[in-house]
Design a protein around this motif. Sequence first.
Motif, mmCIF file in Angstrom:
data_model
loop_
_atom_site.group_PDB
_atom_site.id
_atom_site.type_symbol
_atom_site.label_atom_id
_atom_site.label_comp_id
_atom_site.label_asym_id
_atom_site.label_seq_id
_atom_site.Cartn_x
_atom_site.Cartn_y
_atom_site.Cartn_z
ATOM 1 N N LEU A 172 0.830 -1.216 0.000
ATOM 2 C CA LEU A 172 0.000 0.000 0.000
ATOM 3 C C LEU A 172 0.862 1.264 0.000
ATOM 4 O O LEU A 172 0.474 2.296 -0.537
ATOM 5 C CB LEU A 172 -0.927 0.000 1.230
ATOM 6 C CG LEU A 172 -2.040 -1.045 1.206
ATOM 7 C CD1 LEU A 172 -2.801 -1.061 2.532
ATOM 8 C CD2 LEU A 172 -3.015 -0.794 0.058
ATOM 9 N N TRP A 173 2.038 1.151 0.601
ATOM 10 C CA TRP A 173 2.916 2.322 0.693
ATOM 11 C C TRP A 173 3.652 2.599 -0.631
ATOM 12 O O TRP A 173 3.926 3.758 -0.965
ATOM 13 C CB TRP A 173 3.937 2.137 1.829
ATOM 14 C CG TRP A 173 4.848 3.319 1.979
ATOM 15 C CD1 TRP A 173 6.139 3.422 1.571
ATOM 16 C CD2 TRP A 173 4.510 4.597 2.534
ATOM 17 N NE1 TRP A 173 6.640 4.670 1.846
ATOM 18 C CE2 TRP A 173 5.652 5.417 2.441
ATOM 19 C CE3 TRP A 173 3.341 5.131 3.097
ATOM 20 C CZ2 TRP A 173 5.665 6.739 2.890
ATOM 21 C CZ3 TRP A 173 3.361 6.446 3.556
ATOM 22 C CH2 TRP A 173 4.519 7.227 3.441
ATOM 23 N N ILE A 174 3.953 1.556 -1.373
ATOM 24 C CA ILE A 174 4.804 1.717 -2.583
ATOM 25 C C ILE A 174 4.349 2.873 -3.487
ATOM 26 O O ILE A 174 5.160 3.733 -3.840
ATOM 27 C CB ILE A 174 4.923 0.392 -3.363
ATOM 28 C CG1 ILE A 174 5.880 -0.545 -2.622
ATOM 29 C CG2 ILE A 174 5.445 0.619 -4.790
ATOM 30 C CD1 ILE A 174 5.983 -1.952 -3.213
ATOM 31 N N PRO A 175 3.078 2.966 -3.860
ATOM 32 C CA PRO A 175 2.706 4.072 -4.766
ATOM 33 C C PRO A 175 2.662 5.439 -4.098
ATOM 34 O O PRO A 175 2.628 6.459 -4.793
ATOM 35 C CB PRO A 175 1.305 3.696 -5.249
ATOM 36 C CG PRO A 175 0.918 2.456 -4.541
ATOM 37 C CD PRO A 175 1.955 2.090 -3.560
ATOM 38 N N LEU A 176 2.678 5.458 -2.769
ATOM 39 C CA LEU A 176 2.557 6.738 -2.051
ATOM 40 C C LEU A 176 3.912 7.346 -1.711
ATOM 41 O O LEU A 176 4.108 8.552 -1.822
ATOM 42 C CB LEU A 176 1.768 6.539 -0.739
ATOM 43 C CG LEU A 176 0.335 6.028 -0.871
ATOM 44 C CD1 LEU A 176 -0.269 5.765 0.505
ATOM 45 C CD2 LEU A 176 -0.516 7.048 -1.625
ATOM 46 N N LYS A 178 8.372 7.367 -1.574
ATOM 47 C CA LYS A 178 9.415 7.467 -2.603
ATOM 48 C C LYS A 178 9.693 6.116 -3.252
ATOM 49 O O LYS A 178 10.375 6.036 -4.274
ATOM 50 C CB LYS A 178 10.682 8.065 -2.015
ATOM 51 C CG LYS A 178 11.427 7.159 -1.056
ATOM 52 C CD LYS A 178 12.737 7.799 -0.648
ATOM 53 C CE LYS A 178 13.569 6.857 0.196
ATOM 54 N NZ LYS A 178 14.812 7.450 0.643
ATOM 55 N N THR A 179 9.118 5.076 -2.656
ATOM 56 C CA THR A 179 9.230 3.735 -3.242
ATOM 57 C C THR A 179 8.633 3.682 -4.646
ATOM 58 O O THR A 179 8.918 2.754 -5.400
ATOM 59 C CB THR A 179 8.493 2.726 -2.338
ATOM 60 O OG1 THR A 179 7.349 3.375 -1.776
ATOM 61 C CG2 THR A 179 9.372 2.220 -1.213
ATOM 62 N N ARG A 180 7.839 4.700 -4.995
ATOM 63 C CA ARG A 180 7.258 4.714 -6.339
ATOM 64 C C ARG A 180 8.319 4.948 -7.415
ATOM 65 O O ARG A 180 8.014 4.893 -8.605
ATOM 66 C CB ARG A 180 6.146 5.755 -6.436
ATOM 67 C CG ARG A 180 6.596 7.191 -6.301
ATOM 68 C CD ARG A 180 5.403 8.141 -6.190
ATOM 69 N NE ARG A 180 5.842 9.513 -6.018
ATOM 70 C CZ ARG A 180 6.312 10.027 -4.895
ATOM 71 N NH1 ARG A 180 6.375 9.298 -3.808
ATOM 72 N NH2 ARG A 180 6.714 11.285 -4.832
ATOM 73 N N HIS A 181 9.546 5.201 -7.002
ATOM 74 C CA HIS A 181 10.602 5.323 -8.027
ATOM 75 C C HIS A 181 10.765 4.011 -8.793
ATOM 76 O O HIS A 181 11.379 3.970 -9.855
ATOM 77 C CB HIS A 181 11.930 5.801 -7.429
ATOM 78 C CG HIS A 181 12.676 4.766 -6.633
ATOM 79 N ND1 HIS A 181 12.507 4.587 -5.285
ATOM 80 C CD2 HIS A 181 13.620 3.870 -6.999
ATOM 81 C CE1 HIS A 181 13.301 3.619 -4.854
ATOM 82 N NE2 HIS A 181 13.994 3.159 -5.879
ATOM 83 N N LEU A 182 10.175 2.948 -8.236
ATOM 84 C CA LEU A 182 10.075 1.675 -8.944
ATOM 85 C C LEU A 182 9.511 1.882 -10.352
ATOM 86 O O LEU A 182 9.930 1.231 -11.311
ATOM 87 C CB LEU A 182 9.145 0.754 -8.121
ATOM 88 C CG LEU A 182 8.459 -0.413 -8.785
ATOM 89 C CD1 LEU A 182 9.440 -1.557 -8.909
ATOM 90 C CD2 LEU A 182 7.258 -0.869 -7.949
ATOM 91 N N SER B 27 11.103 11.159 -8.908
ATOM 92 C CA SER B 27 12.133 10.123 -8.977
ATOM 93 C C SER B 27 13.182 10.168 -7.886
ATOM 94 O O SER B 27 13.788 9.143 -7.570
ATOM 95 C CB SER B 27 12.858 10.199 -10.326
ATOM 96 O OG SER B 27 11.949 10.021 -11.366
ATOM 97 N N CYS B 28 13.428 11.330 -7.329
ATOM 98 C CA CYS B 28 14.551 11.448 -6.388
ATOM 99 C C CYS B 28 14.258 10.659 -5.106
ATOM 100 O O CYS B 28 13.185 10.789 -4.526
ATOM 101 C CB CYS B 28 14.809 12.914 -6.050
ATOM 102 S SG CYS B 28 16.189 13.142 -4.901
ATOM 103 N N VAL B 29 15.232 9.853 -4.691
ATOM 104 C CA VAL B 29 15.057 9.062 -3.460
ATOM 105 C C VAL B 29 15.863 9.659 -2.299
ATOM 106 O O VAL B 29 15.966 9.053 -1.242
ATOM 107 C CB VAL B 29 15.447 7.582 -3.678
ATOM 108 C CG1 VAL B 29 14.475 6.919 -4.630
ATOM 109 C CG2 VAL B 29 16.870 7.451 -4.185
ATOM 110 N N ARG B 30 16.442 10.825 -2.542
ATOM 111 C CA ARG B 30 17.202 11.533 -1.512
ATOM 112 C C ARG B 30 18.277 10.642 -0.881
ATOM 113 O O ARG B 30 18.448 10.612 0.329
ATOM 114 C CB ARG B 30 16.259 12.119 -0.459
ATOM 115 C CG ARG B 30 15.365 13.224 -1.024
ATOM 116 C CD ARG B 30 14.293 13.659 -0.074
ATOM 117 N NE ARG B 30 13.288 12.643 0.166
ATOM 118 C CZ ARG B 30 12.286 12.345 -0.670
ATOM 119 N NH1 ARG B 30 12.154 13.005 -1.802
ATOM 120 N NH2 ARG B 30 11.411 11.406 -0.363
#
Lengths: 208, 431
Positions: A172-176, A178-182, B27-30
Motif C-alpha cells: 500500500l505504501w509503494i505508490p505513495l 518514494k518507493t514509487r521510483h520503482l 524520482s529522487c530518493v534523496r
Amino acid sequence: MKWYIIIALAALAISVAMLLIQLIKLISAGKPKDLSKGSGNISAGVAYSYTKAMSPMEKESAYLHLPTYAAGMIYHAGIFASLLLFLLFISSLFEIPQGISIIAGAILVISGLCGLAILFKRFINAGLRSLSGADDYISNFLTTLAIFATAAFLFFEQAEVLYYMIVSVLLLWIPLGKTRHLLYFFFARYHLGYFFGKRGTWPPKSLK
Amino acid sequence: MERNIKKKGLDVLAGKIDNKLLTNLNSCVRCGLCADSCMFFKALNEPKYIPARKVALVSSVYRRYFTLSGKIAPVLVNAKELDDHAAEEMVDLLFGACTMCGRCVKHCSIGVDIPYVVRKGREMLAAMDMVPDTLQATVDSALTTGNNMGIPEEEFTGTIQWMEEELIDEMGDEKARIPLNEMHAEIFYTLNPREPKFFPLSISAMAKIFYAANENWTLSSKFYDVTNYGFFNGNRAEAGKIAGNLYDEIHRLRGKRMVLGECGHGSRANRWDGPNYLGKEYDFDMITAVELISGYIKQGRIRLDKSLNKEVVTIHDPCNLVRNGGLLEEIRHIVSASCDSYTEMAPFGNENFCCGGGGGLLAMSEYNDRRIKVGEIKAEQIRKTGAKVVVTPCHNCVDQLSQLNHTFKLGVKIKTIAELVADALVIRKNN
C-alpha cells in the motif's frame, strides 16, 4: 482462503491499480515537444542510458561510495526477490524446498541488514538527515521489514500472518512514498538518454 | 505570502505538465550521493547545497498541492507549503547555488535531471516576481536594447569599424572586412556583448579566421547578442523574445546559416531551446563557432602552424557546449591543431567541473563571494595541469576564469578558441 491472504491480495490490487494510474498519467502527459535539430543518436543515447551509463564505473554515486553502492544493490536485489517470493507464495504455484528456503532466507537476511545499514546511515549522517523526511524513513523501514519478514516466513511457517500483514502495508505504501521510483526510474533513464543522445553526448565519443 | 503571488508560482506546476517534469518530480530518493558531484557542496560543505535538496524544494511543493497523498498527509510524504520561507530558500539555492551545469545528473543514482527541476523552480520564482534584481536587469537590458550590456548601436558600430581598420593593417589587405548588416551572407555571426565591450580582440580574432577562410559573413549592428539570460531567469516569454531577436534578424538579412559565437549558455539557449521558446522549427542551419572552425580545419580552408602557440594549453570545457552540447571532440580537434601541446584537466570533458560562473551567477553580484569560492575547484584543476594557457569557447567562462586567475594567482592566460586559432593562422598571400 485465509483472511490475511485476502488482505494481501487486496493490498496488491490497490498497489497495482495506483501504480497503473500513475503510469497512465505519465504516458498521457506526453513528452515535452522538442523542435530543435538533433546532432546525435537518440536511440543510442537511450540504450546507453539503460546500460553502460548505469555501470558503477560511470557514476560517482557508485565509485566514490562503494560500500553504500554495494549495500544498495544487495538491498534492491532483496526487495525484488521478496516481491517475487510474495507472488509465488500467494499464487501457491509450487512449494519451495526446505533447503532452498533456508538459503534464500539467509540471503534475504543479508539484504535486510544492508537495508538497515542504509537506514542507520540516514540517521547518523548530518547531510542525509537534513534531506530526509518521514517518507524516507518509512520507505526504508517498511521495505527492510518486508525483507526480514520474507526471510522469517521462509524459516518459520508460524510467521505467516505477520509476513502477509507487513507485505500488505508495504504494497500500500509503494505508490505513495518514494518507493514509487520503482515506476519513475525507468522514465528518468529514458529522458536522460534522450537528452544526452540528441545532443551527441551519449554514448560518449572516444577521443583519438 | 500573498495568495495571488503564491498562486502564480503554483500555476507553473499546475495544469498539463509533461511527463519529463512529472518523472523528475517523482524520482529522487534523496540518497544524497549526488553531493560529491556538485561543486557547491564540495566547496562549501553544507548539506543545503546537496543537489537533492534543490530538487526537494520544488518536488515537495508539487506534492503538497498536486497529489492526493500530499493534500491528505503532507508530513508522511515530504510535502511542503509554498510560503515566504520556502520561496526565499528557493531563491538562495536555485538562483544562487546552482549553475545548472548538469554534472550531478549523470552521476545521480536514479538519473534525475536536476537542472531541469531547478529551471522549473526558477520559472516559479519568475512567475512570483522573485528573480534577483541583478539578473533581471541583465534580461531587461537585452529586451530593451537588443543586447544584455545595453551597448548603443553607434558605439558597437564604432568598435567594429575600429577593429576593421586594425584587421586591414594586420592583414595588409584593404579588402579585409568586418561586414555589418550585409544581405544574403553565407554566415550570420553572433557575439557575446562582452566582446565589443571588453574583449574586442576576440572579434578581430574571429574576423581573421573568416578572412583566412575567405568566408562570406556578416554581423548585425543591432541584433548580434548570442546570450540569452532569459534562459537563466526562468521567464520563458522573455527568453522567447530574446531568441526571437536573432531569429528575426537572420531572416531580415536573409542569411543562410547562423553561427553562434563563443558562448556556452547562448549556444544552448539558441540551438537547443530557441525553437522551443518560439514554438517552431528553425528554417536555417545553426552551428556553433567551435563546429565552424573545426570544419574549416578539416576542409583545409584555414592553415595553422602549431609552433606559433608554444606554451602548454589546457581546455576548460563549458558545460553547455560539452556535457550539454556534445562538442567534446570538436574542441579538442581545434586545440590539437592549433598548439604544440595541450594537457587535460582532471576530470575533463563530460565530467568537467563548471567554472562557477554559469547559471547566470556572473550577473548576480550578491553571490560573488560564493561564486569565487566554488571556483576554487576549477582553479586547482588548472593549477595541477601546469599549463600556461587556458582555452575555453565561452565568454562567461572567460570572465569567471579571469577572476579566478587573479584571485588564486594562477599566472595563466585565458583565451577563447578563436584567439588561440588566430594566433596560429597562416595567412595565404593570395587570400
